[in-house]
Scaffold this active site. Structure first.
Site, PDB file in Angstrom:
ATOM      1  N   LYS A   1     -10.779  -3.808  -3.959  1.00 16.03           N
ATOM      2  CA  LYS A   1     -11.599  -2.620  -4.202  1.00 16.03           C
ATOM      3  C   LYS A   1     -10.833  -1.606  -5.028  1.00 16.03           C
ATOM      4  O   LYS A   1     -11.403  -0.801  -5.727  1.00 16.03           O
ATOM      5  CB  LYS A   1     -11.988  -1.981  -2.864  1.00 16.03           C
ATOM      6  CG  LYS A   1     -12.868  -2.861  -2.017  1.00 16.03           C
ATOM      7  CD  LYS A   1     -12.843  -2.431  -0.563  1.00 16.03           C
ATOM      8  CE  LYS A   1     -13.665  -3.378   0.290  1.00 16.03           C
ATOM      9  NZ  LYS A   1     -13.407  -3.252   1.715  1.00 16.03           N
TER      10      LYS A   1
ATOM     11  N   LYS B   1       0.831  -1.212   0.000  1.00 18.24           N
ATOM     12  CA  LYS B   1       0.000   0.000   0.000  1.00 18.24           C
ATOM     13  C   LYS B   1       0.861   1.257   0.000  1.00 18.24           C
ATOM     14  O   LYS B   1       0.516   2.250  -0.634  1.00 18.24           O
ATOM     15  CB  LYS B   1      -0.955   0.010   1.201  1.00 18.24           C
ATOM     16  CG  LYS B   1      -2.099  -0.988   1.042  1.00 18.24           C
ATOM     17  CD  LYS B   1      -3.229  -0.713   2.018  1.00 18.24           C
ATOM     18  CE  LYS B   1      -4.398  -1.658   1.774  1.00 18.24           C
ATOM     19  NZ  LYS B   1      -5.434  -1.574   2.779  1.00 18.24           N
TER      20      LYS B   1
ATOM     21  N   LYS C   1      -4.746 -10.276  -6.163  1.00 16.51           N
ATOM     22  CA  LYS C   1      -6.028 -10.555  -5.501  1.00 16.51           C
ATOM     23  C   LYS C   1      -7.102  -9.575  -5.980  1.00 16.51           C
ATOM     24  O   LYS C   1      -6.788  -8.425  -6.329  1.00 16.51           O
ATOM     25  CB  LYS C   1      -5.870 -10.508  -3.979  1.00 16.51           C
ATOM     26  CG  LYS C   1      -5.692  -9.130  -3.422  1.00 16.51           C
ATOM     27  CD  LYS C   1      -5.761  -9.121  -1.896  1.00 16.51           C
ATOM     28  CE  LYS C   1      -5.584  -7.677  -1.425  1.00 16.51           C
ATOM     29  NZ  LYS C   1      -5.597  -7.462  -0.019  1.00 16.51           N
TER      30      LYS C   1
HETATM   31  P1  TYM Z   1     -10.855  -5.800   4.107  1.00 20.82           P
HETATM   32  O1  TYM Z   1     -11.858  -4.743   4.397  1.00 20.82           O
HETATM   33  O2  TYM Z   1      -9.807  -5.497   3.090  1.00 20.82           O
HETATM   34  O3  TYM Z   1     -11.559  -7.139   3.669  1.00 20.82           O
HETATM   35  C1  TYM Z   1     -12.601  -7.748   4.435  1.00 20.82           C
HETATM   36  C2  TYM Z   1     -12.475  -9.258   4.386  1.00 20.82           C
HETATM   37  O4  TYM Z   1     -12.467  -9.711   3.025  1.00 20.82           O
HETATM   38  C3  TYM Z   1     -11.328 -10.542   2.790  1.00 20.82           C
HETATM   39  N1  TYM Z   1     -10.866 -10.361   1.396  1.00 20.82           N
HETATM   40  C4  TYM Z   1     -10.674 -11.370   0.538  1.00 20.82           C
HETATM   41  N2  TYM Z   1     -10.842 -12.702   0.666  1.00 20.82           N
HETATM   42  C5  TYM Z   1     -10.590 -13.463  -0.412  1.00 20.82           C
HETATM   43  N3  TYM Z   1     -10.175 -12.963  -1.616  1.00 20.82           N
HETATM   44  C6  TYM Z   1      -9.986 -11.626  -1.791  1.00 20.82           C
HETATM   45  N4  TYM Z   1      -9.608 -11.145  -2.979  1.00 20.82           N
HETATM   46  C7  TYM Z   1     -10.233 -10.767  -0.682  1.00 20.82           C
HETATM   47  N5  TYM Z   1     -10.164  -9.418  -0.497  1.00 20.82           N
HETATM   48  C8  TYM Z   1     -10.558  -9.184   0.785  1.00 20.82           C
HETATM   49  C9  TYM Z   1     -10.272 -10.057   3.781  1.00 20.82           C
HETATM   50  O5  TYM Z   1      -9.301 -11.039   4.032  1.00 20.82           O
HETATM   51  C10 TYM Z   1     -11.134  -9.747   4.994  1.00 20.82           C
HETATM   52  O6  TYM Z   1     -11.360 -10.912   5.742  1.00 20.82           O
HETATM   53  N6  TYM Z   1      -7.666  -5.369   7.968  1.00 20.82           N
HETATM   54  C11 TYM Z   1      -8.937  -5.924   7.529  1.00 20.82           C
HETATM   55  C12 TYM Z   1     -10.104  -5.466   8.371  1.00 20.82           C
HETATM   56  C13 TYM Z   1      -9.955  -5.661   9.844  1.00 20.82           C
HETATM   57  C14 TYM Z   1     -10.093  -6.896  10.541  1.00 20.82           C
HETATM   58  C15 TYM Z   1      -9.914  -6.553  11.916  1.00 20.82           C
HETATM   59  C16 TYM Z   1     -10.332  -8.210  10.151  1.00 20.82           C
HETATM   60  C17 TYM Z   1      -9.708  -4.692  10.761  1.00 20.82           C
HETATM   61  N7  TYM Z   1      -9.695  -5.215  12.001  1.00 20.82           N
HETATM   62  C18 TYM Z   1      -9.961  -7.537  12.900  1.00 20.82           C
HETATM   63  C19 TYM Z   1     -10.376  -9.185  11.152  1.00 20.82           C
HETATM   64  C20 TYM Z   1     -10.199  -8.859  12.495  1.00 20.82           C
HETATM   65  C21 TYM Z   1      -9.205  -5.496   6.102  1.00 20.82           C
HETATM   66  O7  TYM Z   1      -8.691  -4.503   5.644  1.00 20.82           O
HETATM   67  O8  TYM Z   1     -10.143  -6.260   5.469  1.00 20.82           O
END
Ligand code: TYM
Length: 327
Positions: free
Chosen positions: A195, A111, A192
């Protein structure tokens, strides 16, 4: 009862990777575990946000989570910034994680390479994520594969804190789906699905219309040798379609491959299965979007439930650290 916690950022639109990597399991887990799910708006602040857009997308995301099937009567659904304990424990976690550990986070490297403005928060983000998880004595964290390293760090800081200051935090474990843990971009199947992908054609959004989904899958990049087989290294595009088909039909990618000899039918069936899986969610979202006041009310109830648990854990951590309580 097992405690489950997970989060999702209110940036951009929810895509198929989020749904298959995480959200469908959140819906399942809420019935078997004591589950908390969080719209992590403080995480979104690591990059500059438009205030009007942030407020709207936070509400939209909560409505999306309800539409996917989270039931606020069964689980706790809330917005991170409405429970101030997250920010407070995050500071303590920043002082528990080492600079070296934070420097090794691959998501920060990715990032920060792309961002024009690299905030301090983007660097310390995994400490906030550790705080999110540890506040709730979490046992299991259902996430996609891209969050593996962050949950590992949460485990490491929990163990370090416990050994320095005495038993304080439950050491959590990440869980991943059998298919869909890493949904790839349809146009660039070595990256991957995300967004912020360069090409919208590579990302299936939860709210894409059936025709759009069909078109995106039909145009998905495959390869020249016309053999349907799950082999991520040699056939990333075809393997991605098999993962998607497997995930939406409750099978492994290998099981999903059985019976296919050509890419055309594989793409057509994958598109049909995705459309069928998303249609009821889209219909429910349209209903919920009409009543934002009700969603806000539900989020308020969720925040109150979360605060009760979070404040107890934070008080324990502050006590063990030796912070002087207010008289
Ligand atoms: P975020 O908002 O990017 O994504 C949310 C969830 O979607 C999953 N994900 C994917 N899984 C499979 N293939 C993909 N291409 C893909 N893109 C996203 C992510 O693995 C996630 O589970 N840091 C985290 C948010 C967060 C969080 C937490 C998660 C903040 N605090 C505590 C668990 C526990 C994030 O940015 O997810």
């Amino acid at each position: 009862m097992t405690r489950v916690f997970s989060g999702i950022q209110p940036t951009g639109n929810v895509h198929l990777g989020n749904v298959l990597g995480a959200l469908l399991r959140w819906v399942d887990d809420q019935h078997t575990a004591d589950s908390l799910y969080c719209v992590v708006d403080l995480h979104a602040l690591t990059i500059p946000q438009d205030p009007v857009e942030l407020r709207e997308s936070t509400l939209r995301l909560a409505q999306t989570l309800l539409a996917v099937g989270l039931d606020p009567e069964v689980c706790t659904l809330f917005v991170q910034s409405q429970v101030h304990e997250h920010a407070e424990l995050a500071w303590i976690m920043q002082c528990t994680a080492s600079y070296g550990e934070l420097s090794r986070m691959t998501q920060f490297k990715d990032k920060s390479d792309k961002a024009g403005f690299v905030s301090g928060g983007l660097f310390t983000y995994p400490a906030l994520m550790a705080a999110d998880i540890l506040l709730y004595d979490t046992d299991l964290v259902p996430v996609g594969d891209d969050q593996r390293q962050h949950v590992e760090l949460a485990r490491d800081v929990a163990e370090r804190f416990n050994s320095r200051y005495g038993d304080t935090f439950v050491v959590p474990k990440a869980t991943f789906p059998t298919a869909g843990a890493r949904v790839m971009d349809l146009q660039d199947p070595t990256s991957k699905m995300s967004k912020s992908a360069d090409s919208a054609a590579g990302t299936i959004l939860l709210l894409d219309e059936p025709k759009v989904i069909e078109k995106k899958i039909k145009r998905a990049v495959t390869d020249m040798d016309a053999e349907v087989r799950y082999d991520v290294a040699a056939k990333p595009g075809v393997s991605n379609l098999l993962s998607i088909l497997g995930a939406v039909t409750g099978r492994t990618p290998e099981e999903a491959a059985v019976g296919y000899t050509q890419y055309g039918p594989l793409k057509a069936d994958t598109a049909a299965a995705v459309v069928e899986r998303l249609a009821p969610i889209q219909a429910r979202y349209a209903e919920l979007a009409a009543d934002p006041g009700e969603t806000q009310r539900l989020l308020g109830v969720g925040a109150a439930k979360a605060t009760e648990l979070a404040s107890a854990t934070l008080a324990r951590a502050k006590d063990h650290l030796g912070l002087l309580p207010r008289a």
